[in-house]
Write a protein that holds these residues in place. Structure first.
Motif, PDB file in Angstrom:
ATOM      1  N   ALA A 115       0.822  -1.210   0.000  1.00 14.23           N
ATOM      2  CA  ALA A 115       0.000   0.000   0.000  1.00 14.23           C
ATOM      3  C   ALA A 115       0.857   1.260   0.000  1.00 14.23           C
ATOM      4  CB  ALA A 115      -0.935  -0.012   1.207  1.00 14.23           C
ATOM      5  N   LEU A 116       1.918   1.275   0.801  1.00 12.75           N
ATOM      6  CA  LEU A 116       2.762   2.465   0.891  1.00 12.75           C
ATOM      7  C   LEU A 116       3.571   2.695  -0.375  1.00 12.75           C
ATOM      8  CD1 LEU A 116       4.072   2.184   4.577  1.00 12.75           C
ATOM      9  CD2 LEU A 116       2.399   3.815   3.679  1.00 12.75           C
ATOM     10  N   SER A 117       3.981   1.613  -1.036  1.00 14.83           N
ATOM     11  CA  SER A 117       4.826   1.751  -2.221  1.00 14.83           C
ATOM     12  C   SER A 117       4.019   1.949  -3.505  1.00 14.83           C
ATOM     13  CB  SER A 117       5.712   0.507  -2.379  1.00 14.83           C
ATOM     14  OG  SER A 117       4.916  -0.660  -2.581  1.00 14.83           O
ATOM     15  N   GLU A 118       2.774   1.476  -3.524  1.00 17.34           N
ATOM     16  CA  GLU A 118       1.998   1.482  -4.763  1.00 17.34           C
ATOM     17  C   GLU A 118       1.057   2.668  -4.880  1.00 17.34           C
ATOM     18  OE1 GLU A 118       0.817   0.096  -8.499  1.00 17.34           O
ATOM     19  OE2 GLU A 118       2.520  -0.391  -7.202  1.00 17.34           O
ATOM     20  N   TYR A 119       0.476   3.094  -3.771  1.00 18.50           N
ATOM     21  CA  TYR A 119      -0.561   4.113  -3.829  1.00 18.50           C
ATOM     22  C   TYR A 119      -0.063   5.426  -3.244  1.00 18.50           C
ATOM     23  CZ  TYR A 119      -3.140  -0.229  -4.391  1.00 18.50           C
ATOM     24  OH  TYR A 119      -3.550  -1.463  -4.812  1.00 18.50           O
TER      25      TYR A 119
END
Length: 279
Positions: free
Chosen positions: A98-102
């Motif tokens: 979640a932190l790296s993609e969005y």
């Protein structure tokens, strides 16, 4: 293309240095193991000598089997470590994705908050944690240890996995979305297989502190039925007399799972540690 002599020599030198560091790291382990199979007199008179027909003794293993329920201790440690690792890797991987993609408001603050969990030791909150577990009725319960270790390992897991997931090609994930893959399938089918070295690295570096920990088992689960193998070994350490045969035998048994894990994940561990180091 053949390697130049200088590159070949550096490679050979790196392998030799790695072998030397491995021998240095394994030396204390070897001393513990060889002394676990010796008599008490031989432990102090010849600590660096392998057991012989005269000095060989299983008194330490006989003592721990007679005075402590080490099968139960071992099962408790395996349960706590295994469940904690599963939770750390699963929740850590999902949070890292979640932190790296969005990109969303507060993304950086959440990443900073996770990083603070690495810098601030969880043991500083021991009193508050104990009060919380007492209120929840979880003292002398393995669930208390699982919750604490999961909270302890998540910051490092999220931090490492986030950096690895940011290196995965965005085109690959976009191609999956064009083909109709859901975000869950992209995570499980595309991302996770590519970060297996990172998962193995997190697993190894997280398992060792959990397996060897004495502090939280002593505080939260000191009862006989919830003792871990590290806490169980303290039975043989007294204020005035220490049964070194039993202590070394218990430590030898405690080393076995760490060695098995290293043998299983050694290749992935090396790949995780060296990823991005050589282009």
């Amino acid at each position: 293309m053949s390697r130049s002599p200088s590159i070949l020599m550096r490679t050979i030198g790196a392998h030799v240095a790695l072998g030397g560091y491995t021998l240095i790291a394994l030396f204390p382990v070897a001393v513990i193991v060889i002394n676990a199979f010796k008599s008490r007199a031989a432990i102090f008179s010849e600590p660096l000598t392998p057991p012989t027909a005269k000095s060989f003794s299983l008194i330490g293993f006989e003592t721990i089997s007679a005075r402590g329920d080490f099968v139960s201790y071992f099962i408790n440690s395996a349960t706590v470590t295994g469940v904690s690792l599963a939770l750390i890797l699963s929740f850590g991987a999902m949070a890292a994705f979640a932190l790296s993609e969005y990109r969303f408001r507060g993304n950086g603050l959440i990443a900073l908050y996770v990083a603070l969990g690495i810098m601030i030791p969880i043991r500083l909150g021991t009193v508050a944690i104990l009060q919380l577990m007492v209120s929840a009725g979880l003292v002398n319960n393995l669930l208390a240890l699982i919750l604490v270790y999961t909270a302890q390992g998540l910051p490092l897991s999220v931090f490492i996995l986030t950096e690895f997931m940011r290196q995965i090609s965005a085109d690959l994930k976009d191609a999956g979305r064009i083909d109709g893959l859901s975000e869950y399938k992209i995570f499980f089918m595309l991302v996770l297989p590519l970060v297996r070295p990172a998962l193995a690295t997190v697993a190894v570096f997280t398992m060792i502190p959990i397996w060897n920990d004495l502090w939280f088992p002593l505080i939260l689960a000191p009862a006989e039925q919830t003792k871990t193998i590290t806490l169980g070994a303290q039975v043989f350490i007294g204020q005035f007399v220490t049964d070194w045969n039993a202590v070394l035998a218990a430590l030898t048994l405690a080393i076995v799972p760490i060695l098995i894990l290293y043998l299983l994940f050694s290749r992935q561990l090396v790949r995780g540690l060296t990823a991005g180091a050589v282009k």
